[in-house]
Design an enzyme around this catalytic site. Structure first.
Site, PDB file in Angstrom:
ATOM      1  N   HIS A 188       7.067 -28.873   8.007  1.00  0.00           N
ATOM      2  CA  HIS A 188       6.993 -30.210   8.610  1.00  0.00           C
ATOM      3  C   HIS A 188       6.893 -31.237   7.492  1.00  0.00           C
ATOM      4  O   HIS A 188       5.985 -31.180   6.653  1.00  0.00           O
ATOM      5  CB  HIS A 188       5.795 -30.308   9.551  1.00  0.00           C
ATOM      6  CG  HIS A 188       5.958 -29.457  10.783  1.00  0.00           C
ATOM      7  ND1 HIS A 188       4.952 -28.711  11.325  1.00  0.00           N
ATOM      8  CD2 HIS A 188       7.055 -29.239  11.557  1.00  0.00           C
ATOM      9  CE1 HIS A 188       5.407 -28.080  12.401  1.00  0.00           C
ATOM     10  NE2 HIS A 188       6.685 -28.375  12.558  1.00  0.00           N
ATOM     11  N   ALA A 189       7.829 -32.164   7.499  1.00  0.00           N
ATOM     12  CA  ALA A 189       8.025 -33.033   6.341  1.00  0.00           C
ATOM     13  C   ALA A 189       6.784 -33.822   5.940  1.00  0.00           C
ATOM     14  O   ALA A 189       6.463 -33.941   4.761  1.00  0.00           O
ATOM     15  CB  ALA A 189       9.183 -33.986   6.627  1.00  0.00           C
ATOM     16  N   ARG A 190       6.080 -34.389   6.919  1.00  0.00           N
ATOM     17  CA  ARG A 190       4.994 -35.318   6.593  1.00  0.00           C
ATOM     18  C   ARG A 190       3.727 -34.635   6.104  1.00  0.00           C
ATOM     19  O   ARG A 190       2.789 -35.306   5.692  1.00  0.00           O
ATOM     20  CB  ARG A 190       4.670 -36.152   7.830  1.00  0.00           C
ATOM     21  CG  ARG A 190       4.210 -35.326   9.032  1.00  0.00           C
ATOM     22  CD  ARG A 190       4.254 -36.177  10.292  1.00  0.00           C
ATOM     23  NE  ARG A 190       3.855 -35.435  11.480  1.00  0.00           N
ATOM     24  CZ  ARG A 190       3.864 -35.960  12.695  1.00  0.00           C
ATOM     25  NH1 ARG A 190       4.267 -37.210  12.880  1.00  0.00           N
ATOM     26  NH2 ARG A 190       3.490 -35.248  13.741  1.00  0.00           N
ATOM     27  N   GLU A 191       3.683 -33.321   6.138  1.00  0.00           N
ATOM     28  CA  GLU A 191       2.476 -32.591   5.733  1.00  0.00           C
ATOM     29  C   GLU A 191       2.516 -32.343   4.226  1.00  0.00           C
ATOM     30  O   GLU A 191       2.719 -31.228   3.756  1.00  0.00           O
ATOM     31  CB  GLU A 191       2.380 -31.293   6.550  1.00  0.00           C
ATOM     32  CG  GLU A 191       2.302 -31.580   8.049  1.00  0.00           C
ATOM     33  CD  GLU A 191       2.579 -30.375   8.951  1.00  0.00           C
ATOM     34  OE1 GLU A 191       2.672 -29.243   8.437  1.00  0.00           O
ATOM     35  OE2 GLU A 191       2.705 -30.569  10.171  1.00  0.00           O
ATOM     36  N   ARG A 246       8.664 -35.601  10.806  1.00  0.00           N
ATOM     37  CA  ARG A 246       8.200 -34.212  10.936  1.00  0.00           C
ATOM     38  C   ARG A 246       9.351 -33.200  10.895  1.00  0.00           C
ATOM     39  O   ARG A 246       9.269 -32.143  10.293  1.00  0.00           O
ATOM     40  CB  ARG A 246       7.458 -34.094  12.269  1.00  0.00           C
ATOM     41  CG  ARG A 246       7.156 -32.679  12.750  1.00  0.00           C
ATOM     42  CD  ARG A 246       6.463 -32.769  14.107  1.00  0.00           C
ATOM     43  NE  ARG A 246       6.388 -31.514  14.823  1.00  0.00           N
ATOM     44  CZ  ARG A 246       5.338 -30.695  14.813  1.00  0.00           C
ATOM     45  NH1 ARG A 246       4.282 -30.982  14.083  1.00  0.00           N
ATOM     46  NH2 ARG A 246       5.336 -29.594  15.524  1.00  0.00           N
ATOM     47  N   ASN A 263       9.494 -25.464  13.347  1.00  0.00           N
ATOM     48  CA  ASN A 263       8.552 -24.440  13.783  1.00  0.00           C
ATOM     49  C   ASN A 263       8.647 -24.201  15.299  1.00  0.00           C
ATOM     50  O   ASN A 263       7.719 -23.688  15.923  1.00  0.00           O
ATOM     51  CB  ASN A 263       7.119 -24.813  13.384  1.00  0.00           C
ATOM     52  CG  ASN A 263       6.217 -23.600  13.298  1.00  0.00           C
ATOM     53  OD1 ASN A 263       6.692 -22.476  13.096  1.00  0.00           O
ATOM     54  ND2 ASN A 263       4.914 -23.804  13.474  1.00  0.00           N
ATOM     55  N   ARG A 264       9.779 -24.559  15.885  1.00  0.00           N
ATOM     56  CA  ARG A 264      10.065 -24.236  17.291  1.00  0.00           C
ATOM     57  C   ARG A 264      11.468 -23.640  17.411  1.00  0.00           C
ATOM     58  O   ARG A 264      11.941 -23.397  18.495  1.00  0.00           O
ATOM     59  CB  ARG A 264      10.011 -25.504  18.170  1.00  0.00           C
ATOM     60  CG  ARG A 264       8.682 -26.210  18.210  1.00  0.00           C
ATOM     61  CD  ARG A 264       7.617 -25.436  18.966  1.00  0.00           C
ATOM     62  NE  ARG A 264       6.374 -26.195  19.080  1.00  0.00           N
ATOM     63  CZ  ARG A 264       5.480 -26.339  18.109  1.00  0.00           C
ATOM     64  NH1 ARG A 264       5.664 -25.754  16.942  1.00  0.00           N
ATOM     65  NH2 ARG A 264       4.372 -27.042  18.304  1.00  0.00           N
ATOM     66  N   HIS A 316       0.669 -25.438   6.716  1.00  0.00           N
ATOM     67  CA  HIS A 316       0.808 -26.689   7.466  1.00  0.00           C
ATOM     68  C   HIS A 316      -0.440 -27.550   7.281  1.00  0.00           C
ATOM     69  O   HIS A 316      -1.375 -27.165   6.613  1.00  0.00           O
ATOM     70  CB  HIS A 316       0.974 -26.387   8.960  1.00  0.00           C
ATOM     71  CG  HIS A 316       2.279 -25.747   9.309  1.00  0.00           C
ATOM     72  ND1 HIS A 316       3.305 -26.422   9.894  1.00  0.00           N
ATOM     73  CD2 HIS A 316       2.713 -24.474   9.145  1.00  0.00           C
ATOM     74  CE1 HIS A 316       4.328 -25.611  10.075  1.00  0.00           C
ATOM     75  NE2 HIS A 316       3.999 -24.414   9.632  1.00  0.00           N
ATOM     76  N   ALA A 317      -0.432 -28.702   7.932  1.00  0.00           N
ATOM     77  CA  ALA A 317      -1.613 -29.568   7.992  1.00  0.00           C
ATOM     78  C   ALA A 317      -1.458 -30.424   9.249  1.00  0.00           C
ATOM     79  O   ALA A 317      -0.334 -30.653   9.685  1.00  0.00           O
ATOM     80  CB  ALA A 317      -1.661 -30.480   6.761  1.00  0.00           C
ATOM     81  N   TYR A 318      -2.503 -30.927   9.855  1.00  0.00           N
ATOM     82  CA  TYR A 318      -3.866 -30.757   9.439  1.00  0.00           C
ATOM     83  C   TYR A 318      -4.679 -30.237  10.623  1.00  0.00           C
ATOM     84  O   TYR A 318      -4.271 -30.428  11.757  1.00  0.00           O
ATOM     85  CB  TYR A 318      -4.454 -32.109   8.974  1.00  0.00           C
ATOM     86  CG  TYR A 318      -4.420 -33.190  10.043  1.00  0.00           C
ATOM     87  CD1 TYR A 318      -5.528 -33.426  10.862  1.00  0.00           C
ATOM     88  CD2 TYR A 318      -3.273 -33.948  10.259  1.00  0.00           C
ATOM     89  CE1 TYR A 318      -5.481 -34.403  11.856  1.00  0.00           C
ATOM     90  CE2 TYR A 318      -3.233 -34.919  11.253  1.00  0.00           C
ATOM     91  CZ  TYR A 318      -4.335 -35.140  12.049  1.00  0.00           C
ATOM     92  OH  TYR A 318      -4.285 -36.073  13.032  1.00  0.00           O
ATOM     93  N   GLU A 390      -3.521 -24.404   8.712  1.00  0.00           N
ATOM     94  CA  GLU A 390      -3.542 -25.850   8.919  1.00  0.00           C
ATOM     95  C   GLU A 390      -4.598 -26.359   7.949  1.00  0.00           C
ATOM     96  O   GLU A 390      -5.789 -26.166   8.162  1.00  0.00           O
ATOM     97  CB  GLU A 390      -3.934 -26.211  10.357  1.00  0.00           C
ATOM     98  CG  GLU A 390      -2.945 -25.777  11.427  1.00  0.00           C
ATOM     99  CD  GLU A 390      -1.740 -26.709  11.538  1.00  0.00           C
ATOM    100  OE1 GLU A 390      -1.730 -27.772  10.880  1.00  0.00           O
ATOM    101  OE2 GLU A 390      -0.813 -26.359  12.296  1.00  0.00           O
TER     102      GLU A 390
HETATM  103 ZN   LIG Z   1       3.048 -28.403  10.568  1.00  0.00          ZN
END
Ligand SMILES: [Zn+2]
Ligand SMILES: *[C@@H]1O[C@H](CO)[C@@H](O)[C@H](O)[C@H]1NC(C)=O
Ligand SMILES: *[C@@H]1O[C@H](CO)[C@@H](O)[C@H](O)[C@H]1NC(C)=O
Ligand SMILES: *[C@@H]1O[C@H](CO)[C@@H](O)[C@H](O)[C@H]1NC(C)=O
Ligand SMILES: *[C@@H]1O[C@H](CO)[C@@H](O)[C@H](O)[C@H]1NC(C)=O
Length: 430
Positions: A188-191, A246, A263-264, A316-318, A390
């Site tokens: 996920h890009a923003r993490e 994301r 992630n889906r 991942h986060a968060y 996470e």
């Molecule tokens: Zn994620």
């Protein structure tokens, strides 16, 4: 090294540190992040209706379908909607608090801290700042060049926008037929803390190889595949245009909305509960399984190496959680005892660093039900240990985890991942 640094300097300036111009063209001025805490099923229903009228960006959980009793909802609200959203919440007596009163200001504060920070050394890559994609890729080439006995860099395919999908293979190259572990970051890009961790891991692994016998044993007995940025297009976009992007960046035939939730998009109970069929949603599962070239490339690589790969880890986060299968259903995995023990060891190793607590358990019951996830896919394809981390925090900064927390976060996570890796060298039967 000199070449690498020159490149960094050029890229940093063109990305976020342009003097005078506003970050991301000031697009987050006045935007807020709210934490909403519904306390009944009625309030949850009201919230879901409200979010049909007021568009928000879900930080945690990632869409309305995951809102459930006892959990809070963190949303990023555009400046034009904050007043309306708050008025509705007050009217319906739904409890909320403001986590970030002005998103643009928060980002600028962090960027200010970054540029005022002294460079540690002229000749050192700084692992405690976030790096744009170009810098991470140059760093990978540099690691490959300077540690030929421990690091091998290669590409497993190309992203939607044509970027190479680089992976580093760590481990003593002399031994063959070793067990292997896979770690990916930046799905996920923003993490952003994810790619920072993957780089930290590589640095620790190669630096401590000579002086730390347990790390040496790991590197001698395991091959560790590290993909620092899985979603390269999305990550690049999160630096250039939208900090809170994301998904991937693939185009849709019918809608103007871009991207798929990487992630889906895996071929395991694809697009069932906890995934969206709508291309504009942040949990969009894509037009078909493995539609995203990034997902397809990793799936193909893991299928090819599945005899050796004993652990799959996705960063991942968060939320501060360590999750394992199943994501898509409430059921216990066959080797639950081994996996549960590994998770418990990892979480207490993490805690031993700074006392930070992680929850752990099956993703479905610990976080929420989601189908088409990478850990379920890895598990179903014969990888006995599949984990999603996470990382920090629990919402105070959310995706804007300050750079001052990169060090502590990576240090503690390193302990957890090392605990999982050491466990692979022992036999566990359940
Ligand atoms: Zn994620
Ligand atoms: C959403 O908007 C519709 C139409 O404007 C309105 O009838 C409805 O009451 C609104 N719902 C909420 C929860 O604000
Ligand atoms: C917010 O409102 C201003 C003025 O009313 C308008 O110019 C701007 O386009 C709006 N922004 C968004 C993101 O809707
Ligand atoms: C920025 O630096 C100041 C002073 O060192 C510190 O107090 C503050 O927490 C930092 N803010 C962020 C967002 O990192
Ligand atoms: C990594 O280094 C090896 C030599 O040790 C070289 O053969 C390989 O092409 C390099 N990888 C990349 C992506 O440049």
């Amino acid at each position: 090294m000199a070449v690498l640094l020159a490149l960094c300097a050029a890229v940093c300036c063109s990305a976020l540190q342009t003097v005078g111009a506003k970050l991301y063209s000031n697009r987050y001025e006045g935007d807020q992040v709210l934490r909403i805490i519904p306390s009944s099923h009625v309030e949850i229903q009201l919230l879901k209706q409200l979010f049909q009228n007021i568009t928000v960006d879900f930080w945690q959980p990632s869409s309305t379908s995951f809102i459930h009793m006892g959990s809070s909802v963190d949303v990023h609200v555009g400046r034009n909607s904050t007043g309306r959203l708050k008025a509705h919440l007050q009217q319906t007596h739904i409890h909320y608090k403001v986590l970030i009163p002005n998103l643009q200001k928060e980002m600028e504060k962090q960027a200010g801290n970054r540029s005022s920070r002294k460079r540690r050394s002229e000749f050192q890559y700084d692992y405690e700042v976030y790096h744009p994609l170009e810098e991470i890729q140059s760093w990978m080439f540099e690691m490959n060049r300077t540690h030929p006995h421990l690091v091998d860099m290669f590409s497993i395919g190309w992203s939607y926008e044509g970027r190479p999908l680089y992976v580093l293979k760590l481990g003593n190259r002399k031994r063959l037929h070793k067990k292997a572990m896979w770690i990916d970051c930046g799905v996920h890009a923003r993490e952003w803390i994810g790619p920072a961790f993957c780089q930290w891991f590589v640095r620790e692994a190669v630096n401590s190889y000579l002086r730390d016998s347990s790390m040496r044993r790991l590197m001698n007995q395991l091959n560790i595949y590290i993909m620092p940025v899985f979603n390269v297009d999305g990550y690049h976009y999160s630096w250039k245009t939208d900090r809170f992007w994301r998904k991937t960046r693939s185009k849709n035939a019918k809608y103007h909305c871009r991207g798929v939730d990487a992630n889906r998009n895996w071929k395991v109970k694809w697009c069932d509960e906890g995934a969206s069929l709508h291309p504009c949603d942040d949990t969009y599962c894509g037009p078909f399984p493995e539609s995203e070239p990034e997902v397809k490339a990793v799936a193909r690589f893991l299928r090819k190496h599945r005899k050796h790969v004993k652990a799959y880890i996705s960063i991942h986060a968060y939320a501060q959680m360590l999750l394992y299968p199943y994501s898509y259903k409430y059921a216990t995995i066959p080797n639950f005892d081994c996996v549960e023990t590994a998770a418990q060891n990892a979480v207490s190793a993490l805690y031993s660093a700074y006392g930070v607590r992680y929850r752990y358990g099956p993703a479905s019951t610990t976080l929420y039900v989601s189908s088409g996830s990478s850990i379920d896919w890895a598990y179903k394809n014969g990888i006995p240990y599949a984990f999603a981390f996470e990382l920090r925090d629990t919402g105070y900064y959310g995706f804007l985890l300050p750079e001052a927390l990169i060090g502590p976060t990576c240090m503690e996570t390193m302990r957890a991942v090392r605990a999982i890796a050491s466990g692979l060298l022992k036999k566990c039967t359940s």
